[in-house]
Design a protein around this motif. Structure first.
Motif, PDB file in Angstrom:
ATOM      1  N   MET A   1       2.095 -35.493  -3.897  1.00 22.89           N
ATOM      2  CA  MET A   1       0.941 -36.304  -3.912  1.00 22.89           C
ATOM      3  C   MET A   1       0.463 -37.132  -5.049  1.00 22.89           C
ATOM      4  SD  MET A   1      -1.377 -33.257  -2.161  1.00 22.89           S
ATOM      5  CE  MET A   1      -1.285 -31.908  -3.326  1.00 22.89           C
ATOM      6  N   CYS A   2      -0.096 -38.345  -4.831  1.00 19.92           N
ATOM      7  CA  CYS A   2      -0.399 -39.143  -5.879  1.00 19.92           C
ATOM      8  C   CYS A   2      -1.776 -39.087  -6.165  1.00 19.92           C
ATOM      9  CB  CYS A   2      -0.155 -40.739  -5.252  1.00 19.92           C
ATOM     10  SG  CYS A   2      -0.421 -41.953  -6.338  1.00 19.92           S
ATOM     11  N   ARG A   3      -1.793 -38.865  -7.815  1.00 22.03           N
ATOM     12  CA  ARG A   3      -3.216 -38.538  -8.234  1.00 22.03           C
ATOM     13  C   ARG A   3      -3.863 -40.031  -8.683  1.00 22.03           C
ATOM     14  NH1 ARG A   3      -4.875 -33.524  -7.703  1.00 22.03           N
ATOM     15  NH2 ARG A   3      -3.035 -31.988  -7.723  1.00 22.03           N
ATOM     16  N   GLY A   4      -3.046 -41.039  -8.637  1.00 18.04           N
ATOM     17  CA  GLY A   4      -3.759 -42.246  -8.986  1.00 18.04           C
ATOM     18  C   GLY A   4      -4.123 -42.930  -7.977  1.00 18.04           C
ATOM     19  N   LYS A   6      -6.545 -44.250  -4.664  1.00 21.22           N
ATOM     20  CA  LYS A   6      -7.992 -44.237  -4.261  1.00 21.22           C
ATOM     21  C   LYS A   6      -7.988 -43.338  -2.831  1.00 21.22           C
ATOM     22  CE  LYS A   6      -8.783 -48.626  -6.241  1.00 21.22           C
ATOM     23  NZ  LYS A   6      -8.996 -50.175  -5.958  1.00 21.22           N
ATOM     24  N   HIS A   7      -6.930 -43.185  -2.222  1.00 21.66           N
ATOM     25  CA  HIS A   7      -6.852 -42.677  -0.926  1.00 21.66           C
ATOM     26  C   HIS A   7      -6.117 -41.185  -1.009  1.00 21.66           C
ATOM     27  CE1 HIS A   7      -8.163 -46.279   0.797  1.00 21.66           C
ATOM     28  NE2 HIS A   7      -7.142 -46.821   0.205  1.00 21.66           N
ATOM     29  N   ASP A  12      -1.568 -44.902  -2.394  1.00 21.54           N
ATOM     30  CA  ASP A  12      -1.671 -46.361  -2.041  1.00 21.54           C
ATOM     31  C   ASP A  12      -1.096 -47.463  -2.857  1.00 21.54           C
ATOM     32  OD1 ASP A  12      -3.267 -46.293  -4.346  1.00 21.54           O
ATOM     33  OD2 ASP A  12      -4.933 -46.649  -3.197  1.00 21.54           O
ATOM     34  N   GLY A  13      -0.027 -47.020  -3.874  1.00 20.21           N
ATOM     35  CA  GLY A  13       0.477 -47.912  -4.618  1.00 20.21           C
ATOM     36  C   GLY A  13      -0.274 -48.666  -5.599  1.00 20.21           C
TER      37      GLY A  13
END
Length: 38
Positions: A1-4, A6-7, A12-13
């Motif tokens: 999971m990406c913590r950076g 916006k979604h 979201d890259g």
């Protein structure tokens, strides 16, 4: 999971360099088009 992202929890890259982010957005749009066709 990406913590950076916006979604959160989806990536979201946004943490990628601008050129890579551009390609990421194109891929994301293409994937959405493929999913809509089904």
């Amino acid at each position: 999971m990406c913590r950076g992202s916006k979604h959160y929890p989806y990536c979201d890259g946004s943490h990628n360099p601008p050129l890579l982010r551009k390609h990421w957005l194109k891929l994301k749009q293409r994937l959405h088009q493929l999913v809509r066709r089904r």
